[in-house]
Design an enzyme around this catalytic site. Sequence first.
Site, PDB file in Angstrom:
ATOM      1  N   CYS A  66       0.798  -1.227   0.000  1.00 45.46           N
ATOM      2  CA  CYS A  66       0.000   0.000   0.000  1.00 45.46           C
ATOM      3  C   CYS A  66       0.827   1.272   0.000  1.00 45.46           C
ATOM      4  O   CYS A  66       0.689   2.112  -0.888  1.00 45.46           O
ATOM      5  CB  CYS A  66      -0.935  -0.003   1.209  1.00 45.46           C
ATOM      6  SG  CYS A  66      -2.042  -1.422   1.283  1.00 45.46           S
ATOM      7  N   HIS A 127      -2.882   6.532   3.883  1.00 44.79           N
ATOM      8  CA  HIS A 127      -1.758   5.621   4.158  1.00 44.79           C
ATOM      9  C   HIS A 127      -0.414   6.181   3.704  1.00 44.79           C
ATOM     10  O   HIS A 127       0.458   5.437   3.252  1.00 44.79           O
ATOM     11  CB  HIS A 127      -2.001   4.249   3.534  1.00 44.79           C
ATOM     12  CG  HIS A 127      -1.323   3.137   4.284  1.00 44.79           C
ATOM     13  ND1 HIS A 127      -1.386   1.812   3.912  1.00 44.79           N
ATOM     14  CD2 HIS A 127      -0.558   3.150   5.404  1.00 44.79           C
ATOM     15  CE1 HIS A 127      -0.713   1.066   4.750  1.00 44.79           C
ATOM     16  NE2 HIS A 127      -0.196   1.853   5.673  1.00 44.79           N
TER      17      HIS A 127
END
Length: 337
Positions: A66, A127
């Site tokens: 991610c 993120h």
Amino acid sequence: MCLLLNTCLSQGVNEDKPNIVLIMVDDLGIGDLGCYGNDTIRTPHVDSLAREGVRLTQHISAASLCTPSRAAFLTGRYPIRSGMVSKMDSRVITSLGVSSGLFLNETTFAALVKNQGYTTALIGKWHQGLNCLSRSDHCHHPYNYGFDYYYGMPLTLFEPCWPDPSRDAELAIGSKIWLCVQLVAITVLTLTIGKLSRWISVPWSLILSMILFIFLLGYFWFSSYTSPLYWACLLMREHEITEQPMKAERAGSIMVKEAVSFLERNREGPFLLFYSFLHVHAPLPTTTEFIGTSKHGLYGDNVEEMDSIVGKLPDLSRRNLHDLIVQDTRTLSLASL
């Protein structure tokens, strides 16, 4: 998997500045979509976008995780160029309490279009870090990378974010513990004053037992705030926490409402909306409506729910569809913009 919708939603938008809706789906594989040959998971809305637009079949993803892949997506640079990689076991940002994030001197596609007069928004997963020196400095907030509005999850989904049904009672009780502590403390204080004033006659052992009970309740109350469910699984609007811990299975529907609200507020354009899905990342929080609907268990259910949400977003911008690009990767180079 990324979708890029260049849309002219208003006649007042210049043709050289089309509105942009950019959709990213987390952890989705090429083999999970009907437009790439899957005939067992139903993805009619994504398939429709592919038919009406351009379906690309060649790509090189910057990373399989991610944090680094999103850093590349945002900047158009390999993540090693911005320090968003690691050779350690944890190659992603795993806590909002760590001092890490995308370098502030990096230029994102949001910053580029903002400089061209666009209003920009990120709705969904970030993120890329949040804090530097304290839990509230928000030095790595999306606002510092070209986004004018943010609503979503600053970290990422992981196992504690979607408790199994057996924990519902535990969470419900946990939210009431502090109230119980206060009530028992008031009772202890009243009994102590009453006994010292000789108004009531109760044994000291009872009062001491209640004090010990307060410490026990306090311990459980404090423990509930050390759980990753509380500190990592949360939703933010701008700089404010709106849900802590969040209800992961309903986060998708809330983010759709946020997207609708942003599009309505900025219908005159030009705008860029980056809609960053929490789907289809483990633990795959899925609403009751979609559980059991696919032939591939919870993962397939989550993919089909994602597709239904995708179907709601393009419908908002179908009035004057200017351009459509569908890409089967988790990253899209700035050259495509």
